[in-house]
Design a protein around this motif. Structure first.
Motif, mmCIF file in Angstrom:
data_model
loop_
_atom_site.group_PDB
_atom_site.id
_atom_site.type_symbol
_atom_site.label_atom_id
_atom_site.label_comp_id
_atom_site.label_asym_id
_atom_site.label_seq_id
_atom_site.Cartn_x
_atom_site.Cartn_y
_atom_site.Cartn_z
ATOM 1 N N ASP A 259 0.855 -1.193 0.000
ATOM 2 C CA ASP A 259 0.000 0.000 0.000
ATOM 3 C C ASP A 259 0.893 1.246 0.000
ATOM 4 N N ARG A 260 0.298 2.409 -0.304
ATOM 5 C CA ARG A 260 0.957 3.717 -0.188
ATOM 6 C C ARG A 260 2.124 3.883 -1.163
ATOM 7 N N ASN A 264 -0.236 6.692 -3.840
ATOM 8 C CA ASN A 264 0.259 7.759 -2.962
ATOM 9 C C ASN A 264 1.297 8.581 -3.717
ATOM 10 N N HIS A 266 -2.573 9.438 -5.357
ATOM 11 C CA HIS A 266 -3.503 8.712 -6.218
ATOM 12 C C HIS A 266 -3.691 9.497 -7.513
ATOM 13 N N ILE A 281 0.983 14.873 1.426
ATOM 14 C CA ILE A 281 1.155 13.444 1.118
ATOM 15 C C ILE A 281 2.242 12.898 2.038
ATOM 16 N N HIS A 282 1.887 11.876 2.799
ATOM 17 C CA HIS A 282 2.868 11.259 3.701
ATOM 18 C C HIS A 282 3.714 10.274 2.876
ATOM 19 N N TRP A 283 4.817 10.780 2.344
ATOM 20 C CA TRP A 283 5.611 9.944 1.421
ATOM 21 C C TRP A 283 6.854 9.356 2.079
ATOM 22 N N SER A 286 6.770 5.434 2.861
ATOM 23 C CA SER A 286 6.419 4.451 1.826
ATOM 24 C C SER A 286 7.681 3.758 1.332
ATOM 25 N N ASP A 337 1.870 -0.780 5.614
ATOM 26 C CA ASP A 337 1.761 -0.678 4.156
ATOM 27 C C ASP A 337 1.315 -1.989 3.528
#
Ligand SMILES: *[C@@H]1O[C@H](CO)[C@@H](O)[C@H](O)[C@H]1NC(C)=O
Ligand SMILES: *[C@@H]1O[C@H](CO)[C@@H](O)[C@H](O)[C@H]1NC(C)=O
Ligand SMILES: *[C@@H]1O[C@H](CO)[C@@H](O)[C@H](O)[C@H]1NC(C)=O
Length: 347
Positions: A259-260, A264, A266, A281-283, A286, A337
């Motif tokens: 995920d993400r 992320n 989207h 965006i919490h990047w 990831s 994730d």
């Protein structure tokens, strides 16, 4: 009156005997019923036990069995694919492509990065990466033969999608798009240690082929690749996205659905947040970020100068983090994730 009284007294006496007999039979019947029920339930219990123990045995069998028929591969390979457009003379590796490869060198640290292409790229970024041995060119023709009902793929995207899966079958490892950048990439090696496939969550309808990983022996991978010959659709997202989700459900035991990464940001609703804002965006936690930058037409970063001039955004932060090989903030250990591919299915 007296007669009827004596008659009824007799009745009562008779009834008393009758009652005794009836009660006696009743008690016998009840006892018999109890024994019967007890026996039945003991039988059912033992049946349930034998069914559940055989289920447990099966589960143990599937768990102890590696998800694919081999041990995890000892080396991790990363694969890029690029075919020359028919109307072009050559292929140039651009600054954004270079940053993707650098993100892998810094944060995935695979044993080898390959570029599978029908022509060796040119340009200073390619020269730098290849002269340092960070990427290796492998010639690959754009053609392949299809042996199922389908003889020709309708869309150029499908050619590189199918090629990615072919490469994973040949080499194993990870295949990514050029607009995917590794962040906490080190975790992927761990995921692929005990899962023979890694797929990339998109949304509830389908997943995304920006990032895919598999052992050569992954059953999911083989089934997915086969879809291009037997249930191929002209809808460009069907085989790469919808079938990917479908095989992730079928082989839920062996897959890590990450995920993400591909969601992320989207592509449908978070691109503006990512390309125009900071902190939305919490990047940073990831394993990688699929930027979809070709969908963001407002600007294109073609050099380090462009990058430095770009307005502040999470996108810019991500690229600068790679370009300057910055240290990431402390890892958020609560970050989850993994998506359960069977979530929401009522069995
Ligand atoms: C990136 O920085 C780390 C130290 O933070 C260093 O060990 C590594 O070699 C650097 N990577 C590259 C590709 O320069
Ligand atoms: C693909 O093209 C090459 C030449 O570039 C040719 O030798 C090969 O036979 C072709 N393969 C298929 C499956 O068409
Ligand atoms: C893989 O390992 C992780 C932790 O090391 C564990 O939580 C997970 O259940 C394992 N998965 C499989 C399929 O064995």
């Amino acid at each position: 009156m007296a007669r009827s009284w004596s008659f009824s007294l007799q009745n009562v006496l008779l009834n008393r005997n009758l009652r005794f007999v009836v009660s006696f039979c009743g008690i016998l019947a009840a006892l018999w019923l109890l024994v019967f029920i007890y026996k039945r339930s003991a039988l059912a219990d033992s049946k349930i036990q034998s069914i559940s123990s055989s289920l447990q045995q099966q589960q143990r069998y599937f768990k102890s069995r590696p998800a694919a028929s081999q041990d995890p591969p000892h080396e991790l390979f990363l694969h890029y694919v690029r075919f020359k457009p028919d109307d072009a003379d050559g292929v140039t590796l651009r600054f954004l492509d270079y940053l993707s490869v650098m993100s892998a060198v810094q944060r995935l640290k695979p044993d080898q990065i390959y570029l599978h292409a029908d022509m060796e790229p040119t340009g200073k970024y390619w020269d730098e990466l290849s002269s340092r041995g960070w990427i290796k060119y492998v010639h690959r023709a754009k053609n392949f033969s299809l042996t199922g009902r389908i003889k020709q793929l309708a869309h150029i995207y499908h050619v590189s999608d199918k090629t990615k899966l072919d490469i994973l079958v040949e080499y194993g490892g990870i295949a990514i798009d050029w607009d995917v950048y590794f962040v906490r990439g080190e975790r992927i090696r761990r995921y692929l240690w005990n899962h023979s496939a890694l797929t990339c969550y998109g949304d509830q309808d389908g997943y995304n082929l920006g990032l895919a990983g598999a052992w050569k022996t992954s059953r999911l991978l083989h089934a997915w690749r086969r879809s291009f010959q037997v249930i191929y659709s002209k809808d460009w997202n069907f085989n790469c996205g919808d079938v990917q989700k479908y095989v992730s459900e079928v082989f839920a035991e062996e897959v890590y659905v990450v995920d993400r990464v591909c969601n992320n940001p989207h592509p449908d609703y978070q691109l503006a947040d990512f390309f125009q804002q900071t902190g939305k965006i919490h990047w940073t936690d990831s394993v990688a970020i699929h930027t979809y930058h070709r969908l963001w037409k407002n600007y294109f970063v073609s050099s380090p100068e462009d990058l430095k001039k770009a307005p502040p955004s999470d996108y810019k932060e991500l690229l600068l983090t790679i370009y300057e090989n910055r240290t990431l903030p402390a890892e958020d250990v609560t970050f989850n994730d993994r998506v359960d591919p069977l979530a929401g299915i009522d069995f």
